[in-house]
Write an enzyme that holds these catalytic residues in place. Sequence first.
Site, mmCIF file in Angstrom:
data_model
loop_
_atom_site.group_PDB
_atom_site.id
_atom_site.type_symbol
_atom_site.label_atom_id
_atom_site.label_comp_id
_atom_site.label_asym_id
_atom_site.label_seq_id
_atom_site.Cartn_x
_atom_site.Cartn_y
_atom_site.Cartn_z
ATOM 1 N N SER A 1 -1.197 -8.583 5.788
ATOM 2 C CA SER A 1 -1.933 -7.938 6.715
ATOM 3 C C SER A 1 -2.565 -9.117 7.445
ATOM 4 C CB SER A 1 -3.275 -6.990 6.525
ATOM 5 O OG SER A 1 -2.700 -5.740 5.314
ATOM 6 N N HIS B 1 5.006 -6.748 10.091
ATOM 7 C CA HIS B 1 3.960 -5.288 9.889
ATOM 8 C C HIS B 1 3.774 -3.825 10.011
ATOM 9 C CE1 HIS B 1 -0.611 -5.265 9.989
ATOM 10 N NE2 HIS B 1 -0.326 -4.980 8.846
ATOM 11 N N GLU C 1 4.884 -4.868 13.319
ATOM 12 C CA GLU C 1 4.643 -6.054 14.352
ATOM 13 C C GLU C 1 5.193 -7.013 14.145
ATOM 14 O OE1 GLU C 1 0.562 -6.764 13.140
ATOM 15 O OE2 GLU C 1 -0.877 -6.052 15.220
ATOM 16 N N ASN D 1 -4.694 -5.113 13.308
ATOM 17 C CA ASN D 1 -5.921 -6.048 12.412
ATOM 18 C C ASN D 1 -6.593 -7.116 12.801
ATOM 19 O OD1 ASN D 1 -4.854 -3.944 10.086
ATOM 20 N ND2 ASN D 1 -3.219 -5.936 9.808
HETATM 21 C C1 LIG Z 1 -4.528 -3.058 7.243
HETATM 22 C C2 LIG Z 1 -2.813 -3.227 6.973
HETATM 23 O O1 LIG Z 1 -2.605 -4.181 7.478
HETATM 24 C C3 LIG Z 1 -2.173 -2.361 8.470
HETATM 25 C C4 LIG Z 1 -2.677 -0.680 8.422
HETATM 26 O O2 LIG Z 1 -1.910 0.164 8.010
HETATM 27 S S1 LIG Z 1 -4.101 -0.093 9.178
HETATM 28 C C5 LIG Z 1 -3.978 1.732 9.191
HETATM 29 C C6 LIG Z 1 -3.095 1.842 10.121
HETATM 30 N N1 LIG Z 1 -2.535 3.315 10.297
HETATM 31 C C7 LIG Z 1 -3.914 4.635 10.699
HETATM 32 O O3 LIG Z 1 -4.467 4.007 11.068
HETATM 33 C C8 LIG Z 1 -3.450 5.962 9.689
HETATM 34 C C9 LIG Z 1 -4.587 6.642 10.291
HETATM 35 N N2 LIG Z 1 -4.425 8.407 10.670
HETATM 36 C C10 LIG Z 1 -3.526 9.118 10.997
HETATM 37 O O4 LIG Z 1 -2.600 8.630 11.944
HETATM 38 C C11 LIG Z 1 -3.465 10.023 10.309
HETATM 39 O O5 LIG Z 1 -4.767 10.468 9.707
HETATM 40 C C12 LIG Z 1 -2.567 10.691 9.013
HETATM 41 C C13 LIG Z 1 -1.277 10.087 9.954
HETATM 42 C C14 LIG Z 1 -2.381 9.784 7.751
HETATM 43 C C15 LIG Z 1 -2.306 11.968 8.705
HETATM 44 O O6 LIG Z 1 -1.979 12.887 9.260
HETATM 45 P P1 LIG Z 1 -2.734 14.058 9.469
HETATM 46 O O7 LIG Z 1 -2.916 14.960 10.896
HETATM 47 O O8 LIG Z 1 -4.293 13.947 9.846
HETATM 48 O O9 LIG Z 1 -2.999 15.102 8.348
HETATM 49 P P2 LIG Z 1 -1.516 15.338 7.318
HETATM 50 O O10 LIG Z 1 -1.467 17.038 6.884
HETATM 51 O O11 LIG Z 1 -2.049 14.873 6.262
HETATM 52 O O12 LIG Z 1 -0.266 14.512 8.058
HETATM 53 C C16 LIG Z 1 0.355 15.180 9.235
HETATM 54 C C17 LIG Z 1 1.768 15.442 9.098
HETATM 55 O O13 LIG Z 1 2.445 13.875 9.514
HETATM 56 C C18 LIG Z 1 3.334 13.991 8.231
HETATM 57 N N3 LIG Z 1 2.840 12.873 6.894
HETATM 58 C C19 LIG Z 1 1.948 11.926 6.244
HETATM 59 N N4 LIG Z 1 1.609 11.591 6.048
HETATM 60 C C20 LIG Z 1 2.637 10.951 5.081
HETATM 61 C C21 LIG Z 1 3.562 10.698 4.312
HETATM 62 N N5 LIG Z 1 2.880 9.594 3.735
HETATM 63 N N6 LIG Z 1 4.882 10.240 4.501
HETATM 64 C C22 LIG Z 1 5.658 11.227 5.101
HETATM 65 N N7 LIG Z 1 4.638 12.490 6.648
HETATM 66 C C23 LIG Z 1 3.933 11.853 6.447
HETATM 67 C C24 LIG Z 1 3.382 15.250 6.907
HETATM 68 O O14 LIG Z 1 4.562 15.864 7.680
HETATM 69 C C25 LIG Z 1 2.102 15.679 7.963
HETATM 70 O O15 LIG Z 1 2.809 17.625 7.929
HETATM 71 P P3 LIG Z 1 2.423 17.790 5.903
HETATM 72 O O16 LIG Z 1 0.727 17.718 5.675
HETATM 73 O O17 LIG Z 1 3.105 19.660 6.040
HETATM 74 O O18 LIG Z 1 3.696 17.380 5.643
HETATM 75 N N1 LIG Z 2 -2.849 -0.459 2.576
HETATM 76 C C1 LIG Z 2 -2.242 -0.723 3.587
HETATM 77 O O1 LIG Z 2 -2.595 -0.221 4.245
HETATM 78 C C2 LIG Z 2 -1.220 -1.971 4.318
HETATM 79 C C3 LIG Z 2 -0.574 -1.460 5.639
HETATM 80 C C4 LIG Z 2 0.082 -3.067 6.162
HETATM 81 C C5 LIG Z 2 0.446 -4.168 5.658
HETATM 82 N N2 LIG Z 2 -0.254 -3.740 3.922
HETATM 83 C C6 LIG Z 2 -0.216 -5.217 3.454
HETATM 84 O O2 LIG Z 2 1.346 -5.515 2.167
HETATM 85 C C7 LIG Z 2 0.521 -5.903 1.428
HETATM 86 C C8 LIG Z 2 1.068 -4.830 0.082
HETATM 87 O O3 LIG Z 2 0.221 -3.704 0.317
HETATM 88 P P1 LIG Z 2 -0.437 -2.155 -0.709
HETATM 89 O O4 LIG Z 2 -1.409 -1.916 0.082
HETATM 90 O O5 LIG Z 2 1.245 -1.770 -0.166
HETATM 91 O O6 LIG Z 2 -0.630 -2.654 -1.697
HETATM 92 P P2 LIG Z 2 -0.797 -1.804 -3.033
HETATM 93 O O7 LIG Z 2 -1.783 -2.463 -4.197
HETATM 94 O O8 LIG Z 2 -0.588 -0.322 -3.083
HETATM 95 O O9 LIG Z 2 0.757 -2.445 -4.004
HETATM 96 C C9 LIG Z 2 1.455 -4.019 -4.079
HETATM 97 C C10 LIG Z 2 1.906 -4.422 -5.320
HETATM 98 O O10 LIG Z 2 2.325 -5.110 -5.276
HETATM 99 C C11 LIG Z 2 2.921 -5.642 -6.474
HETATM 100 N N3 LIG Z 2 3.172 -6.654 -7.251
HETATM 101 C C12 LIG Z 2 1.277 -7.783 -6.730
HETATM 102 N N4 LIG Z 2 2.054 -8.634 -7.690
HETATM 103 C C13 LIG Z 2 3.422 -8.761 -7.886
HETATM 104 C C14 LIG Z 2 4.682 -9.591 -7.668
HETATM 105 N N5 LIG Z 2 4.464 -11.093 -8.537
HETATM 106 N N6 LIG Z 2 6.222 -9.584 -8.071
HETATM 107 C C15 LIG Z 2 6.588 -7.687 -7.814
HETATM 108 N N7 LIG Z 2 5.310 -7.250 -7.605
HETATM 109 C C16 LIG Z 2 4.167 -7.700 -7.252
HETATM 110 C C17 LIG Z 2 2.441 -4.774 -7.920
HETATM 111 O O11 LIG Z 2 2.705 -4.410 -8.365
HETATM 112 C C18 LIG Z 2 1.331 -3.333 -7.177
HETATM 113 O O12 LIG Z 2 3.058 -2.075 -6.959
HETATM 114 C C19 LIG Z 2 0.016 -6.428 1.481
HETATM 115 O O13 LIG Z 2 0.074 -7.693 1.693
HETATM 116 C C20 LIG Z 2 -0.924 -5.773 2.341
HETATM 117 O O14 LIG Z 2 -1.621 -6.550 3.004
HETATM 118 C C21 LIG Z 2 -1.233 -3.282 3.539
#
Ligand SMILES: C[C@H](O)CC(=O)SCCNC(=O)CCNC(=O)[C@H](O)C(C)(C)COP(=O)(O)OP(=O)(O)OC[C@H]1O[C@@H](n2cnc3c(N)ncnc32)[C@H](O)[C@@H]1OP(=O)(O)O
Ligand SMILES: NC(=O)c1ccc[n+]([C@@H]2O[C@H](COP(=O)([O-])OP(=O)(O)OC[C@H]3O[C@@H](n4cnc5c(N)ncnc54)[C@H](O)[C@@H]3O)[C@@H](O)[C@H]2O)c1
Length: 310
Positions: free
Chosen positions: A144, A165, A177, A215
């Site tokens: 991330s 990413h 990304e 991010n």
């Molecule tokens: C920090 C990291 O490095 C970077 C990041 O990842 S930052 C985070 C980025 N992500 C976001 O911002 C997510 C924001 N949230 C959302 O987009 C939405 O709330 C969400 C897609 C998670 C859920 O959607 P929402 O409409 O609110 O509710 P939900 O009913 O759970 O999902 C709608 C449909 O999407 C699909 N869906 C949702 N989650 C799913 C999953 N995990 N797998 C497959 N399909 C999924 C399904 O088709 C679902 O319909 P269903 O419930 O009938 O199966």
């Molecule tokens: N959570 C998010 O929304 C998100 C989105 C994008 C990117 N990321 C990045 O992806 C990576 C994983 O995040 P996550 O949310 O899936 O974490 P998570 O805690 O759900 O999963 C991490 C997994 O890594 C495994 N692990 C740790 N050390 C290990 C090793 N040495 N060898 C093999 N497996 C090992 C753990 O057992 C765990 O199952 C992080 O770098 C995070 O910053 C997270």
Amino acid sequence: MAFATSALVRSLSTSASRQAAIKHVTVIGGGLMGTGITQVAAQSGHNVTMCDVSDDIVQKGLARIQDSLKRVVKKKYKDDPTAGQKFFDSTMENIRIDTNVERVAASTDLVIEAIIENLDIKQKLFSSLDKVAPQHTIFASNTSSLPIKDIASTCERQDRFGGLHFFNPVPVMKLVEVVRFGATSNETFQSLTDFGQAVGKTTVSCKDTPGFIVNRLLVPYMMEAVRMLERGDASAKDIDVAMKLGAGYPMGPFELTDYVGIDTCKFIMDGWHELDPDQPLFKPSELVNKLVAEGKLGMKSGEGFYSYKK
Ligand SMILES: C[C@H](O)CC(=O)SCCNC(=O)CCNC(=O)[C@H](O)C(C)(C)COP(=O)(O)OP(=O)(O)OC[C@H]1O[C@@H](n2cnc3c(N)ncnc32)[C@H](O)[C@@H]1OP(=O)(O)O
Ligand SMILES: NC(=O)c1ccc[n+]([C@@H]2O[C@H](COP(=O)([O-])OP(=O)(O)OC[C@H]3O[C@@H](n4cnc5c(N)ncnc54)[C@H](O)[C@@H]3O)[C@@H](O)[C@H]2O)c1
């Protein structure tokens, strides 16, 4: 005209050959992200082996993939259950699970790392894989926030290293990304871009800067919400409602932090605070540190800012 066409044909054929070169993918980490990445790679016809540190974790990860795949099938094949079952079966046939990363990496075309957001652990993992993976194998981190250059620093194959990413939940979020640093070759960058598109995502590219694009903008916003809560300006619930109804976000910042993992958010902020201790946006949060210390990591632990216990 003829020259342009032949150039286009050449570029398409190299892209196709690059894409054909990535047949087997190793995903390391069977957590929130590793399972999602495994699913979308398998859904798009790649052979994928998902690895983690224990059989129990990879088995649980496989079950999570099956549940998610059922949601995709229900939506995508609602009018054709037979085709849906075929899609489910063929996707699951593309997935293997393992706990011996060195053995798996010895015959793979692309390694995507999605383990804990810890630089030292990522560096150690890639350093060990660099010694066993074939020369052509590309390494990518799903980090991330950590600099790809730093993660890659323990590897010889600096030219075959980049960032991929993905966003949570991977099967739904449409973006990847693609991150390159100074040593990433054009061939590697293009292969990672082709792969991102082959698994059905829109790719953007960015430099190897803290938080890449999303991010860098999103995590400070999430943390400013926590600081608002810490100051007592508003409740977590009201802040979430406000951002959903006032800014049109699908989730409020506390719902999102619980969804991403409070631990992951903490790791991101700790890393950025170390890089730039004077930046107030990167100031660690006592509340986040307390929640993580108590094991309240958000949805994945059943409790974070909200409780998810059934
Ligand atoms: C920090 C990291 O490095 C970077 C990041 O990842 S930052 C985070 C980025 N992500 C976001 O911002 C997510 C924001 N949230 C959302 O987009 C939405 O709330 C969400 C897609 C998670 C859920 O959607 P929402 O409409 O609110 O509710 P939900 O009913 O759970 O999902 C709608 C449909 O999407 C699909 N869906 C949702 N989650 C799913 C999953 N995990 N797998 C497959 N399909 C999924 C399904 O088709 C679902 O319909 P269903 O419930 O009938 O199966
Ligand atoms: N959570 C998010 O929304 C998100 C989105 C994008 C990117 N990321 C990045 O992806 C990576 C994983 O995040 P996550 O949310 O899936 O974490 P998570 O805690 O759900 O999963 C991490 C997994 O890594 C495994 N692990 C740790 N050390 C290990 C090793 N040495 N060898 C093999 N497996 C090992 C753990 O057992 C765990 O199952 C992080 O770098 C995070 O910053 C997270």
